[in-house]
Write an enzyme that holds these catalytic residues in place. Sequence first.
Site, short mmCIF file in Angstrom:
data_model
loop_
_atom_site.label_atom_id
_atom_site.label_comp_id
_atom_site.label_asym_id
_atom_site.label_seq_id
_atom_site.Cartn_x
_atom_site.Cartn_y
_atom_site.Cartn_z
N TYR A 122 -58.56 -28.20 -38.59
CA TYR A 122 -59.28 -26.93 -38.65
C TYR A 122 -60.79 -27.14 -38.68
O TYR A 122 -61.56 -26.28 -38.24
CB TYR A 122 -58.90 -26.15 -39.91
CG TYR A 122 -57.71 -25.23 -39.76
CD1 TYR A 122 -56.46 -25.75 -39.46
CD2 TYR A 122 -57.83 -23.86 -39.93
CE1 TYR A 122 -55.36 -24.91 -39.34
CE2 TYR A 122 -56.75 -23.02 -39.82
CZ TYR A 122 -55.51 -23.54 -39.52
OH TYR A 122 -54.44 -22.71 -39.41
N LYS A 171 -46.84 -36.19 -40.82
CA LYS A 171 -46.28 -36.66 -39.55
C LYS A 171 -46.66 -38.14 -39.42
O LYS A 171 -47.30 -38.58 -38.46
CB LYS A 171 -46.83 -35.81 -38.40
CG LYS A 171 -46.22 -36.09 -37.03
CD LYS A 171 -44.77 -35.66 -36.89
CE LYS A 171 -44.22 -36.09 -35.53
NZ LYS A 171 -42.74 -35.94 -35.45
N ASP A 184 -41.58 -32.05 -38.78
CA ASP A 184 -40.54 -31.45 -37.92
C ASP A 184 -39.25 -31.29 -38.71
O ASP A 184 -38.57 -30.27 -38.67
CB ASP A 184 -40.35 -32.25 -36.62
CG ASP A 184 -40.21 -33.75 -36.83
OD1 ASP A 184 -40.42 -34.23 -37.97
OD2 ASP A 184 -39.87 -34.46 -35.86
N ASP A 201 -50.17 -24.13 -42.71
CA ASP A 201 -50.28 -22.84 -42.04
C ASP A 201 -48.94 -22.46 -41.42
O ASP A 201 -48.44 -21.35 -41.59
CB ASP A 201 -51.37 -22.92 -40.95
CG ASP A 201 -51.50 -21.62 -40.17
OD1 ASP A 201 -51.55 -20.56 -40.82
OD2 ASP A 201 -51.54 -21.68 -38.93
N ASP A 205 -45.76 -19.65 -42.98
CA ASP A 205 -45.21 -18.51 -42.22
C ASP A 205 -43.69 -18.62 -42.14
O ASP A 205 -42.97 -17.63 -42.29
CB ASP A 205 -45.77 -18.46 -40.79
CG ASP A 205 -47.01 -17.57 -40.68
OD1 ASP A 205 -47.77 -17.50 -41.66
OD2 ASP A 205 -47.21 -16.96 -39.61
#
Length: 354
Positions: free
Chosen positions: A138, A189, A221, A245, A249
Amino acid sequence: MKIAVLPGDGIGPEVIAQAIKVLNALAKDGLKIEIEQAPIGGAAYDASGDPLPDATLKLARAADAVLMGAVGGIRYDTLPREVRPEQGLLRIRKELGVFANLRPAILYPELVNASTLKAEFVSGLDILIIRELTGDVYFGKPRGRRTTNGGEKEGFDTMMYSESEIARIAHIGFKVAMKRDKKLCSVDKANVLDTSMLWREVVSGIGKEYPQVALSHMLVDSAAMQLVRRPKQFDVILTGNLFGDILSDEASMLTGSIGMLPSASLDEKNKGLYEPIHGSAPDIAGKNLANPLATILSVAMMLRYTLGKESIAKRVEDAVKNVLQQGFRTGDIAASGEQIIGTNEMGDAVVNAL
Ligand code: IPM
Ligand code: MG
């Protein structure tokens, strides 16, 4: 206590209006607060050409806590990145140094049928996602666009975390885990990214200082898959800005609706920026359709974490539980056949329950 209120765009002003009703009701009962409003996002861009005007930032800095609605809108999607509404939000997070974003995903028993997952998988769900908020891809530099020698356009961003940035969010993760089930799952990751390899190393190192916390690591994942496969295996999830983020959600849908999820973003001293995790929802803006409960629950988090008013925070949360028990539903949390009320009416119901 001074609260800076930044309604923003889309449904932001509508849900914020309900949160203000709640704050005013608490003020009548003796909570000493001063509320001042300022524009952010597209509203600020329209007024002054800047999604985070100096006056708004000044107000936010001077306040004890900041309450925000949401930013963004279709109208602004073609603007250059620097003046897009989202930049106002990202800049205020960075300027206030609110690096620790707490996103609780709790399923209220009344909403078990609002979730798209079967009740047995989600009932009793209580997950806390801790998302690092001021670093990662970001904010990493360099970023931008360039044209290659062959004349092709390229877009690029930099994913990056320093050891100290990882360490400070890890400490928050372990401390929060100590107060809950003493189970922390760090998500990265690390099978591909250097940033994540360092993340995993630093989190593991800090884990040694918290021997009572059971630390596990999961690839992002796989975490995305496990969240819908067996969500109740998680208690506290610790992760970086981008993965947080996305996973927050996803987690919101376990609870029935993204309209239910509040968030707190804290700095080192627990000063905070409070906002629902949902966006500005331009499609339903101005129609009295949005669910204000995520914003009202963000007020509860503000009372708890920054203002130190645990019992009043509980009162607000209990009022939300109470309206759900009474059967009040906005469209996003209504099961088929349930009667639907509007944003305003939901705000009033919470005030009555208080
Ligand atoms: C969130 C939002 C923001 C983010 C957007 C609006 C910039 O999705 O708070 O989760 O990506 O952080
Ligand atoms: Mg998001």
